[in-house]
Scaffold this active site. Sequence first.
Site, PDB file in Angstrom:
ATOM      1  N   SER A 176       0.849  -1.196   0.000  1.00  0.00           N
ATOM      2  CA  SER A 176       0.000   0.000   0.000  1.00  0.00           C
ATOM      3  C   SER A 176       0.877   1.236   0.000  1.00  0.00           C
ATOM      4  O   SER A 176       2.008   1.206   0.500  1.00  0.00           O
ATOM      5  CB  SER A 176      -0.900   0.014   1.243  1.00  0.00           C
ATOM      6  OG  SER A 176      -1.542   1.263   1.401  1.00  0.00           O
TER       7      SER A 176
ATOM      8  N   TYR B 157      -1.765  -0.284  10.408  1.00  0.00           N
ATOM      9  CA  TYR B 157      -1.842  -0.707   9.005  1.00  0.00           C
ATOM     10  C   TYR B 157      -0.621  -0.243   8.213  1.00  0.00           C
ATOM     11  O   TYR B 157       0.005  -1.029   7.488  1.00  0.00           O
ATOM     12  CB  TYR B 157      -3.121  -0.156   8.374  1.00  0.00           C
ATOM     13  CG  TYR B 157      -3.290  -0.500   6.921  1.00  0.00           C
ATOM     14  CD1 TYR B 157      -3.715  -1.754   6.531  1.00  0.00           C
ATOM     15  CD2 TYR B 157      -3.032   0.451   5.928  1.00  0.00           C
ATOM     16  CE1 TYR B 157      -3.874  -2.077   5.195  1.00  0.00           C
ATOM     17  CE2 TYR B 157      -3.198   0.143   4.588  1.00  0.00           C
ATOM     18  CZ  TYR B 157      -3.611  -1.128   4.222  1.00  0.00           C
ATOM     19  OH  TYR B 157      -3.763  -1.433   2.900  1.00  0.00           O
TER      20      TYR B 157
END
Length: 254
Positions: free
Chosen positions: A146, A159
């Site tokens: 990501s 995250y």
Amino acid sequence: MELNGTVAVITGGGTGIGAACGEAFARAGAAAVLVGYSRSVDEAEQTAQRLRELGAEGSAAVFMDVRDEAAVRAVAAAAVAEHGRVDVLVNNAGTTDATPWDDLEDITDAAWDEVLDVNLRGAFRCTRALAPALREAGGAVVNISSIAGHRAGGSSVVYGVSKAALLQLTRSLARVLAPQVRVYSVSPGAVATRWLTRVFDEAAVERASADTRRTPLGRLARPEHVAQVVVGLLGMDLVTGEDVIVDAGRSILY
């Protein structure tokens, strides 16, 4: 790597980016795509059926909880037993903790354990289990990371850290599995998937879309854009350990 006749395993393959990768593989001539799922069984079955209709006749939905070492090993063994080979692994399964960024006191050990177990250790478990087959096939691994692994952004502190660690795991595995296996990562920015609407509210999604329209390419990514990059990387026989950002050029702006 030519995808014609290949066998692929995609974790979290029933929806979103995973499903788009499966469709791209099927259209490129893959013989079978194993659609891994842990919860979304109906979506995984539907995706597998769609892949069979596209020509990847050996495709099937398989239960694959990446947190469970025994389950991962079982899927790896079954894939080789049934198809005789595994050429591609896409580590796409992921989760997040939505604790607000400024609430450090509310980030629990349980959140760290859950997110790292899926996003980082899960990718490691799957790669380790399939490494012998991938080596024999001269295959490749693609980890879905990501932009949050590059920037202080994304759904949460936990995250972002997990995805940054996945980038380092990519480089490490590229070294360990060479020369037989190439390892890559892809780092999407905002992507129009169910994940985006589940983690953020509709207003935040609209803001992301508006912000994306101000980026160089002026569009919000769709799952198929990420799949394009995955397929492209699989065709690069002398590249390994590299990451590609898919965010319409936003990351090049200050």
